[in-house]
Design a protein around this motif. Structure first.
Motif, PDB file in Angstrom:
ATOM      1  N   ARG A   9       2.111   3.977 -19.248  1.00 49.14           N
ATOM      2  CA  ARG A   9       1.583   5.344 -19.151  1.00 49.14           C
ATOM      3  C   ARG A   9       1.600   6.021 -20.518  1.00 49.14           C
ATOM      4  NH1 ARG A   9       4.483   8.531 -14.338  1.00 49.14           N
ATOM      5  NH2 ARG A   9       6.413   7.874 -15.369  1.00 49.14           N
TER       6      ARG A   9
ATOM      7  N   TYR B 130      -1.768   2.791 -16.313  1.00 46.45           N
ATOM      8  CA  TYR B 130      -2.325   1.481 -15.967  1.00 46.45           C
ATOM      9  C   TYR B 130      -1.219   0.638 -15.353  1.00 46.45           C
ATOM     10  CZ  TYR B 130      -4.190  -3.231 -16.344  1.00 46.45           C
ATOM     11  OH  TYR B 130      -4.605  -4.514 -16.063  1.00 46.45           O
ATOM     12  N   LYS B 131      -1.500   0.076 -14.180  1.00 48.09           N
ATOM     13  CA  LYS B 131      -0.514  -0.735 -13.473  1.00 48.09           C
ATOM     14  C   LYS B 131      -1.090  -2.117 -13.221  1.00 48.09           C
ATOM     15  CE  LYS B 131       2.287  -0.948  -9.246  1.00 48.09           C
ATOM     16  NZ  LYS B 131       3.544  -1.255  -9.957  1.00 48.09           N
ATOM     17  N   SER B 132      -0.304  -3.143 -13.560  1.00 46.91           N
ATOM     18  CA  SER B 132      -0.693  -4.533 -13.321  1.00 46.91           C
ATOM     19  C   SER B 132       0.529  -5.293 -12.839  1.00 46.91           C
ATOM     20  CB  SER B 132      -1.238  -5.177 -14.599  1.00 46.91           C
ATOM     21  OG  SER B 132      -1.575  -6.533 -14.376  1.00 46.91           O
TER      22      SER B 132
ATOM     23  N   THR C 176       3.949  -1.175 -15.470  1.00 43.12           N
ATOM     24  CA  THR C 176       3.176   0.056 -15.591  1.00 43.12           C
ATOM     25  C   THR C 176       3.274   0.576 -17.012  1.00 43.12           C
ATOM     26  OG1 THR C 176       3.580   0.675 -13.280  1.00 43.12           O
ATOM     27  CG2 THR C 176       2.878   2.421 -14.767  1.00 43.12           C
TER      28      THR C 176
ATOM     29  N   ALA D 174      -5.655  -0.143 -10.403  1.00 42.77           N
ATOM     30  CA  ALA D 174      -4.946  -0.291 -11.672  1.00 42.77           C
ATOM     31  C   ALA D 174      -4.850   1.019 -12.456  1.00 42.77           C
ATOM     32  CB  ALA D 174      -5.602  -1.370 -12.525  1.00 42.77           C
ATOM     33  N   TRP D 175      -5.965   1.775 -12.522  1.00 38.47           N
ATOM     34  CA  TRP D 175      -6.039   2.948 -13.386  1.00 38.47           C
ATOM     35  C   TRP D 175      -5.920   4.236 -12.586  1.00 38.47           C
ATOM     36  CZ3 TRP D 175      -5.926   2.696 -18.582  1.00 38.47           C
ATOM     37  CH2 TRP D 175      -6.253   1.472 -19.188  1.00 38.47           C
ATOM     38  N   SER D 176      -5.203   5.204 -13.164  1.00 38.95           N
ATOM     39  CA  SER D 176      -5.098   6.525 -12.558  1.00 38.95           C
ATOM     40  C   SER D 176      -4.886   7.564 -13.659  1.00 38.95           C
ATOM     41  CB  SER D 176      -3.950   6.585 -11.545  1.00 38.95           C
ATOM     42  OG  SER D 176      -2.708   6.370 -12.194  1.00 38.95           O
TER      43      SER D 176
END
Length: 384
Positions: free
Chosen positions: A347, A339-341, A345, A296-298
């Protein structure tokens, strides 16, 4: 990258975010044999919709199309992408097309409306990519049409990169080009050679190429170049369109960390027929990193260092290849947590541009005399 001209006052577009709900898969009631992998469809579709908000400290003194004096606004809300890409990736005859609207926000540059005349979507059209391919075997691919350029470690659209904004080095490179390419791939090596219209000039007299060597699954080395004719003058997409450029690129994977670095060499030859009195050069070094904490997080980051090799008193029409006047230098830093769910996304982004040398009036702030600029932004998008 894009030459701007005055336009009427802009009414910002506020993009409502879209949230898609996915139905959960049904649980199996009893063990079953493993199913065969589903075949990859010959034709695939992808839709990307996103909007962004940026607040800028020391906005640019020039380059904006929707203000009477060209000064950029301190706050921008607009559409980042609203586009669909269709691709046929199997068989002897293949194709791809991207259709819709898009913007190219760049650090240190004025942010123009996505649908403003002479900017963004209206420069390369509502079909920025459209090409067909002939793939006679597993080694050769022949492409003709409108394609993304070969140079650089950054792609054109915001959703394709770890940062929302493109870098200043990307801003000096070609964006899209029209023409033909031949690609050969075997084992760890791939090579592409093209004959195109370079910086979207409409004159098909530019040679471009890309060589790729992947010694392992974690390491890729690339060399790319573009060599237009010296007599190519400015066009609506490039103020200096005869730039000969070369990239040396390295991409390395270290577990959850991906590093993509490259060096960019730029040379604009003199040609009196287009008003360029002498040969001008510039150089850039770029490091892009992305660390994936989990699914999810980068966190994405980019560092750039650029310099014109012209003198500060150089009056040549092609002396400024970095955007802040002859002899100018710039350093940029960009941080982008994401954060992607599911399909969505979100950002955030912080960017800073610091000028070492610049021409008065070509810097930041109301009079163009400021040596630094920072931005805070957010992008919310969906992909399906």
């Amino acid at each position: 990258m894009v030459t701007m001209s005055p336009a009427t006052r802009r009414v910002p577009i506020v993009l409502a975010t879209l949230f898609l709900l996915s139905a959960p898969a049904l649980a199996q009631t009893q063990p079953r044999p493993s199913a065969s992998p589903s075949p990859v469809p010959a034709v695939t579709w992808q839709t990307d919709i996103a909007g962004y908000l940026f607040n800028t400290t020391n906005p640019n003194a020039a380059g904006t199309l929707d203000t009477p004096d060209g000064r950029d606004s301190g706050s921008r809300v607009d559409t980042a992408n609203v586009m669909t890409t269709v691709t046929r990736n199997a068989g002897v005859f293949r194709f791809a097309a991207t259709i819709g609207g898009y913007a190219f926000p760049v650090v240190g540059q004025a942010i123009n409306p996505t649908f403003a005349k002479s900017s963004n979507t209206n420069v390369f059209g509502y079909v920025p990519v459209s090409y067909v391919q002939y793939v006679p075997n597993g080694a050769w691919t022949f492409t003709v049409g409108k394609m993304p350029a070969l140079l650089g470690q950054e792609s054109n659209f915001t959703y394709q990169n770890v940062n929302i904004q493109r870098g200043l080095a990307w801003n000096a490179e070609p964006t899209f080009t029209r023409g033909v390419r031949a690609q050969y791939a075997r084992g760890k090596f791939a090579g592409t050679l093209g004959y195109t219209d370079g910086y979207y000039s409409g004159r098909f007299d530019t040679v471009e190429g890309l060589a790729v060597w992947a010694p392992s699954s974690n390491t890729t080395l690339q060399f790319a170049f573009i060599a237009p004719q010296a007599s190519l003058g400015p066009n609506p997409t490039a103020g200096i369109a005869n730039k000969r450029e070369a990239n040396f690129m390295l991409t390395q994977q270290f577990g959850k960390l991906t590093l993509a670095t490259y060096l960019l060499w730029i040379d604009s030859p003199g040609d009196k027929n287009i008003g360029f009195s002498g040969d001008e050069r510039a150089f850039a070094g770029v490091l892009i990193a992305n660390y994936a904490f989990d699914g999810a997080w980068s966190l994405g980051a980019r560092y750039e260092s650029l310099a014109n090799r012209s003198g500060v008193l150089d009056t040549g029409a092609n002396a400024d290849l970095v955007s802040f006047g002859p002899g100018s230098t710039a350093t940029t830093i960009t941080l982008t947590p994401a954060y992607k769910s599911g399909h969505t996304t979100v950002r955030g982004e912080y960017s800073s541009v610091i000028l070492g040398t610049f021409t008065p009036g070509a810097g930041f702030g109301p009079a163009g005399n400021g040596g630094s600029q920072s931005r805070l932004g957010i992008e919310i998008g969906v992909q399906f």
